[in-house]
Design a protein around this motif. Structure first.
Motif, PDB file in Angstrom:
ATOM      1  N   ASP A   1       2.750   2.176  -4.535  1.00  0.00           N
ATOM      2  CA  ASP A   1       3.875   2.961  -4.028  1.00  0.00           C
ATOM      3  C   ASP A   1       3.328   3.847  -2.929  1.00  0.00           C
ATOM      4  OD1 ASP A   1       5.246   1.736  -6.026  1.00  0.00           O
ATOM      5  OD2 ASP A   1       5.312   3.482  -7.353  1.00  0.00           O
ATOM      6  N   MET A   2       3.934   3.812  -1.760  1.00  0.00           N
ATOM      7  CA  MET A   2       3.397   4.610  -0.651  1.00  0.00           C
ATOM      8  C   MET A   2       4.489   5.054   0.310  1.00  0.00           C
ATOM      9  SD  MET A   2       1.356   1.749   1.641  1.00  0.00           S
ATOM     10  CE  MET A   2       0.217   1.326   0.320  1.00  0.00           C
ATOM     11  N   ASP A   3       4.157   6.130   0.992  1.00  0.00           N
ATOM     12  CA  ASP A   3       5.064   6.687   1.973  1.00  0.00           C
ATOM     13  C   ASP A   3       4.882   5.913   3.279  1.00  0.00           C
ATOM     14  OD1 ASP A   3       5.725   8.560   4.255  1.00  0.00           O
ATOM     15  OD2 ASP A   3       6.498   9.684   2.534  1.00  0.00           O
ATOM     16  N   ILE A   4       5.948   5.276   3.728  1.00  0.00           N
ATOM     17  CA  ILE A   4       5.871   4.561   4.996  1.00  0.00           C
ATOM     18  C   ILE A   4       6.961   5.100   5.910  1.00  0.00           C
ATOM     19  CG2 ILE A   4       6.100   2.319   6.156  1.00  0.00           C
ATOM     20  CD1 ILE A   4       4.825   1.064   3.685  1.00  0.00           C
ATOM     21  N   GLU A   5       6.537   5.690   7.001  1.00  0.00           N
ATOM     22  CA  GLU A   5       7.448   6.309   7.968  1.00  0.00           C
ATOM     23  C   GLU A   5       8.468   7.213   7.281  1.00  0.00           C
ATOM     24  OE1 GLU A   5       8.822   2.971  10.239  1.00  0.00           O
ATOM     25  OE2 GLU A   5       6.992   2.924  11.440  1.00  0.00           O
ATOM     26  N   GLY A   6       7.954   8.084   6.401  1.00  0.00           N
ATOM     27  CA  GLY A   6       8.793   9.090   5.770  1.00  0.00           C
ATOM     28  C   GLY A   6       9.589   8.610   4.575  1.00  0.00           C
ATOM     29  N   GLN A   7       9.436   7.346   4.233  1.00  0.00           N
ATOM     30  CA  GLN A   7      10.178   6.782   3.105  1.00  0.00           C
ATOM     31  C   GLN A   7       9.217   6.330   2.020  1.00  0.00           C
ATOM     32  OE1 GLN A   7      12.803   3.650   4.664  1.00  0.00           O
ATOM     33  NE2 GLN A   7      13.985   3.974   2.786  1.00  0.00           N
ATOM     34  N   GLN A   8       9.521   6.658   0.771  1.00  0.00           N
ATOM     35  CA  GLN A   8       8.695   6.192  -0.335  1.00  0.00           C
ATOM     36  C   GLN A   8       9.054   4.731  -0.608  1.00  0.00           C
ATOM     37  OE1 GLN A   8       6.324   8.088  -1.399  1.00  0.00           O
ATOM     38  NE2 GLN A   8       5.570   6.925  -3.141  1.00  0.00           N
ATOM     39  N   ARG A   9       8.065   3.860  -0.497  1.00  0.00           N
ATOM     40  CA  ARG A   9       8.356   2.430  -0.676  1.00  0.00           C
ATOM     41  C   ARG A   9       7.541   1.857  -1.823  1.00  0.00           C
ATOM     42  NH1 ARG A   9      10.905   0.284   4.147  1.00  0.00           N
ATOM     43  NH2 ARG A   9      11.312  -1.532   2.852  1.00  0.00           N
ATOM     44  N   LYS A  10       8.155   0.957  -2.576  1.00  0.00           N
ATOM     45  CA  LYS A  10       7.435   0.168  -3.583  1.00  0.00           C
ATOM     46  C   LYS A  10       6.973  -1.089  -2.869  1.00  0.00           C
ATOM     47  CE  LYS A  10      10.187   1.505  -7.658  1.00  0.00           C
ATOM     48  NZ  LYS A  10       9.143   1.999  -8.556  1.00  0.00           N
ATOM     49  N   VAL A  11       5.679  -1.189  -2.598  1.00  0.00           N
ATOM     50  CA  VAL A  11       5.227  -2.307  -1.774  1.00  0.00           C
ATOM     51  C   VAL A  11       4.363  -3.283  -2.562  1.00  0.00           C
ATOM     52  CG1 VAL A  11       5.235  -0.787   0.248  1.00  0.00           C
ATOM     53  CG2 VAL A  11       3.053  -1.326  -0.886  1.00  0.00           C
ATOM     54  N   LEU A  12       4.251  -4.471  -1.997  1.00  0.00           N
ATOM     55  CA  LEU A  12       3.339  -5.509  -2.461  1.00  0.00           C
ATOM     56  C   LEU A  12       2.464  -5.837  -1.260  1.00  0.00           C
ATOM     57  CD1 LEU A  12       4.317  -8.740  -4.383  1.00  0.00           C
ATOM     58  CD2 LEU A  12       2.938  -8.875  -2.311  1.00  0.00           C
ATOM     59  N   MET A  13       1.155  -5.902  -1.486  1.00  0.00           N
ATOM     60  CA  MET A  13       0.242  -6.169  -0.370  1.00  0.00           C
ATOM     61  C   MET A  13      -0.539  -7.445  -0.644  1.00  0.00           C
ATOM     62  SD  MET A  13      -1.155  -2.327   0.420  1.00  0.00           S
ATOM     63  CE  MET A  13      -1.670  -1.913  -1.237  1.00  0.00           C
ATOM     64  N   GLN A  14      -0.730  -8.228   0.420  1.00  0.00           N
ATOM     65  CA  GLN A  14      -1.529  -9.442   0.287  1.00  0.00           C
ATOM     66  C   GLN A  14      -2.198  -9.762   1.616  1.00  0.00           C
ATOM     67  OE1 GLN A  14       0.189 -13.439   0.070  1.00  0.00           O
ATOM     68  NE2 GLN A  14      -0.979 -13.855  -1.789  1.00  0.00           N
ATOM     69  N   ALA A  15      -3.424 -10.264   1.540  1.00  0.00           N
ATOM     70  CA  ALA A  15      -4.131 -10.772   2.713  1.00  0.00           C
ATOM     71  C   ALA A  15      -4.403 -12.253   2.450  1.00  0.00           C
ATOM     72  CB  ALA A  15      -5.440 -10.016   2.917  1.00  0.00           C
ATOM     73  N   PRO A  16      -3.403 -13.115   2.696  1.00  0.00           N
ATOM     74  CA  PRO A  16      -3.590 -14.536   2.389  1.00  0.00           C
ATOM     75  C   PRO A  16      -4.519 -15.213   3.396  1.00  0.00           C
ATOM     76  CG  PRO A  16      -1.462 -14.214   3.420  1.00  0.00           C
ATOM     77  CD  PRO A  16      -2.074 -12.847   3.258  1.00  0.00           C
ATOM     78  N   LYS A  17      -4.720 -16.518   3.193  1.00  0.00           N
ATOM     79  CA  LYS A  17      -5.672 -17.244   4.046  1.00  0.00           C
ATOM     80  C   LYS A  17      -5.299 -17.189   5.523  1.00  0.00           C
ATOM     81  CE  LYS A  17      -7.532 -20.997   1.135  1.00  0.00           C
ATOM     82  NZ  LYS A  17      -7.562 -22.487   1.080  1.00  0.00           N
ATOM     83  N   ASN A  18      -4.006 -17.045   5.853  1.00  0.00           N
ATOM     84  CA  ASN A  18      -3.572 -17.196   7.246  1.00  0.00           C
ATOM     85  C   ASN A  18      -4.024 -16.059   8.164  1.00  0.00           C
ATOM     86  OD1 ASN A  18      -1.759 -15.054   7.098  1.00  0.00           O
ATOM     87  ND2 ASN A  18       0.071 -16.329   6.938  1.00  0.00           N
ATOM     88  N   GLY A  19      -4.705 -15.050   7.619  1.00  0.00           N
ATOM     89  CA  GLY A  19      -5.330 -14.026   8.461  1.00  0.00           C
ATOM     90  C   GLY A  19      -4.502 -12.775   8.676  1.00  0.00           C
TER      91      GLY A  19
END
Ligand code: CA
Length: 735
Positions: free
Chosen positions: A345-363
């Protein structure tokens, strides 16, 4: 006052007595103790993993899979005093990839061929060891990437492991005895399991791998108590003449074309990442690449080919589809999205967002809204040339030629190894950075007239999936001179700011394939690398604070835990995985070892063995160029998936140019009949003819001879390529 003192004393004495009697009754590491502490790992215990920093209860430490610890005894200030608490060899030179689990000082971990161990986490003393027996002669041929396993799940006194042969087993954590043992794949199919299961609400959830060998991806939930199947979600549509297993597949099928797309399985295997959000009741899976690799062969006429290379959110109660986000529409490059998923959960541009993060093979590093799959942002964390960027919806804008449909050879970055592969990342809540083990490499792709065209390297492992990556020399040699920048293949530890989508700091590494990450609230980030170095850095700026030489290449991720008030760091060290079969970055691969560190640790290290290499064979057979060239053809179709280029030196598999005479004289037994299947070599009768075996031998003799005489490696490759041209006898892929 006096009365209070008496009451207090009575409480203190009672507490002391109870502690004393408990210590006496239940010895740490005894079956009774293990049954008790693992028996307490229920839903609530996994849900509150962050309130229990001393243990490491599931693969990614918690449901968010952030691999971040708030244990803070080991700091930037005292990390210089970190030393070896204990080390234990586990009797293998195959890869160790697992993340151990720890509960109240008892550690569980897995190794090659699905061996499982329970250890005393304080001393490294073995409590039990399980070999669940693996059918080598039937299954070796299906294993693309070695014999490793990435870990266990733990729930209510039991451990769960997916096996290379497709079984899922439940193990009594106290005794190491198998409780139930079920098959998760159809008989005779090519699937295998290397990933760790996850537990959600009493269900064990497991996927599988095998997209390169003809597999249709799915993930299945089983009742943890009984092993009974509860639900199964297929990631790609199957035979259109049969009813769809679940409704959303009808929609997915509209993104596939041609009559045959389902015949190779379609791909989309779920072989690694999963994560769970209990508040949203969403279970996230990362879906793999297409089979065939080239979309022109897989789905003539195009299409996004859902849900290949996607993150899919499921309802864990019944496995039903909720939303998806596709990272690589219409994948043609083995750009799996099975890589590590982290929830935050992180603040992104002033908004609290529930995010999912991934660094897949495509770079690309992705930040998406995990409530609904909405794209927030993405940017590339390694060099890439397959796109010119992202459109506003997070759909990649493909670069001209990236799809290699024109019959020309195209060098594409990242390679099929990916800008990031399975070694896990870590998200540090203090620095706000994600630490990614990245890789820079290009790979040549070419479209062939038919998927069975032998000009396209690949399709090995006994399967019939075309890989369409031609002239890719997966070895210690330099990449092709036509390869685009960066011209050197290398790894890089990248500290990435997910809010700004930019690198904050990075460290270049010689090896392409390095270990996973762990970071702590005390400001440390740690990683093992291909050169066998375990490095602990300042999480804010990457400054090296402490380094250990652990002898062999490292691919696993470290964990940290606390026992009896003392913080430990543990990591498995054993070079293994697809790339580990093809090259190494240490003078000698050492026996697989589990290492544990603590402040003031002063245990003795296992012996460092001197470099050793078998000499090149002196055997000759005077074969003609067409036989040598055909041998190279056969080698690149069948052997190169596991063996390094002849002459490159032994890796986790032998350099065939350095075999003993005894091996050469028994080629038929070994290659046809699987005489060495217990070591991993499959028997290949029916896949390869006797004449082809002789040609492979001729190619190997030739390689040993010219390399032994000092021929330049590039000249050598040119000469075998010319002989391949002369040979003209193409090897047909098995139907
Ligand atoms: Ca793949």
């Amino acid at each position: 006052m006096k009365k209070q003192f008496i009451v207090c004393s009575a409480i203190v004495i009672t507490v002391l007595l109870c502690t004393f009697c408990q210590e006496n009754q239940v010895v740490k590491g005894s079956a009774e103790h293990i049954a008790k502490v693992t028996g307490a790992i229920n839903d609530q215990a996994i849900l509150s993993a962050d309130a229990n920093q001393g243990d490491w209860l599931s693969y990614g430490r918690n449901y968010k899979e952030d691999r971040y610890s708030e244990l803070a005894q080991i700091t930037k200030e005292n990390v210089g005093e970190l030393g070896l608490a204990w080390a234990s060899e586990v009797g293998t030179t195959k890869g160790l990839q697992a993340t151990p689990l720890v509960v109240d000082g008892v550690m569980f971990f897995t190794g090659p061929f699905n061996h499982v161990w329970a250890y005393d986490a304080r001393t490294g003393k073995e409590i039990w060891h399980l070999d669940p027996k693996f059918n080598h002669s039937e299954k070796n041929i299906d294993l693309c990437c070695g014999f490793s396993n990435r870990g266990l799940a733990m729930y209510k006194g039991d451990l769960f492991m997916g096996m290379l042969d497709g079984r899922l087993i439940s193990i009594d954590a106290a005794t190491g005895k198998i409780k139930w043992d079920i098959m998760t794949i159809p008989e005779g199919s090519h699937y295998s399991i290397t990933g760790a299961p996850r537990i959600v609400k009493g269900k064990v959830i497991i996927g599988n791998g095998g997209a390169e060998i003809g597999a249709r991806g799915y993930v299945t939930a089983y009742d943890a108590e009984t092993g009974a199947q509860e639900w199964r979600f297929y990631t790609v549509p199957g035979d259109p003449n049969q009813p769809y297993e679940h409704d959303d597949l009808a929609e997915a099928a509209k993104t596939w074309h041609g009559d045959d797309y389902w015949k190779q399985g379609g791909g989309g295997t779920v072989w690694d990442a999963m994560a769970y959000d209990p508040d949203l009741n969403l279970f996230y899976i990362g879906v793999g690449n297409g089979a065939h690799w080239d979309r022109e062969h897989r789905s003539p006429g195009g299409g996004d080919n859902l849900y290949l290379s996607s993150i899919v959110a499921l309802n864990p109660d019944d496995g039903s589809y909720v939303w998806h986000y596709q990272t690589t529409p219409g994948d043609s490059w083995d750009y799996t999205a099975t890589q590590h998923i982290i929830l935050a959960d992180m603040d992104i541009e002033g908004q609290q967002r529930k995010v999912l993060m991934q660094a897949p093979k495509n770079g690309y590093f992705y930040v998406i809204d995990r409530t609904n799959g909405e794209y927030i942002s993405a940017d590339n964390f390694v060099y890439q040339n397959w796109t010119t960027g992202m459109d506003e919806n997070g759909r990649p804008i493909e670069a001209e030629g990236a799809r290699y449909t024109d019959g020309q050879q195209h060098w594409i970055s990242p390679s099929s190894h990916g800008g990031h592969n399975w070694p896990p990342m870590s998200y540090n809540h203090k620095t706000g950075l994600v630490y990614i083990p990245t890789a820079n490499q290009a790979e040549a792709f070419v479209h062939t007239k038919s998927p069975n065209d032998p000009d396209a390297l690949g399709g090995g492992f006994g399967g019939n999936v075309s890989l369409n990556n031609k002239l890719y020399i997966p070895s210690v040699f330099d990449p092709h001179p036509d390869a685009p920048a960066p011209l050197t293949q290398s790894g890089r530890l990248v500290a990435w700011n997910p809010k700004t989508q930019s690198e904050v700091w990075g460290v270049d590494q010689i090896g392409l394939y390095n270990g996973g990450l762990l970071s702590t609230s005390s400001g440390l980030v740690m990683q093992g690398d291909a050169e066998g170095m375990f490095s602990i850095r300042d999480a804010e700026n990457g400054k090296l604070l402490k380094q250990f030489d652990l002898r062999s290449g490292i691919v696993s991720a470290p964990i940290t835990y606390e026992v009896d008030g003392e913080q430990y760091i543990t990591m498995l060290v054993g070079w293994g995985g697809y790339l580990a079969k093809l090259h190494k970055h240490v003078p000698r691969i050492h026996p697989g070892t589990i290492y544990t560190f603590k402040i003031g640790g002063s245990a003795a290290y296992p012996e460092k063995l001197p470099p050793h290499e078998q000499p090149l064979t002196a055997m000759r057979d005077g074969a003609t160029p067409d036989h040598i060239g055909n041998g190279w053809n056969v080698f690149t179709r069948f052997c190169v998936h596991c063996h390094p280029m002849p002459g490159a030196g032994h890796t986790t598999t032998p350099d065939l140019a350095r075999s003993t005479d005894n091996i050469f004289n028994n080629y038929e037994n070994i290659v046809m009949d699987g005489a060495l299947s217990a070591k991993g070599m499959p028997g290949m009768r029916g896949l390869i003819s006797e004449e082809e075996i002789n040609d492979v031998k001729s190619f190997i003799f030739y390689s040993a001879e010219v390399l032994g005489e000092g021929m330049d490696v590039n000249d050598y490759l040119t000469s075998v390529a010319q002989m391949q041209y002369v040979a003209d006898t193409k090897v047909a892929i098995k139907d």
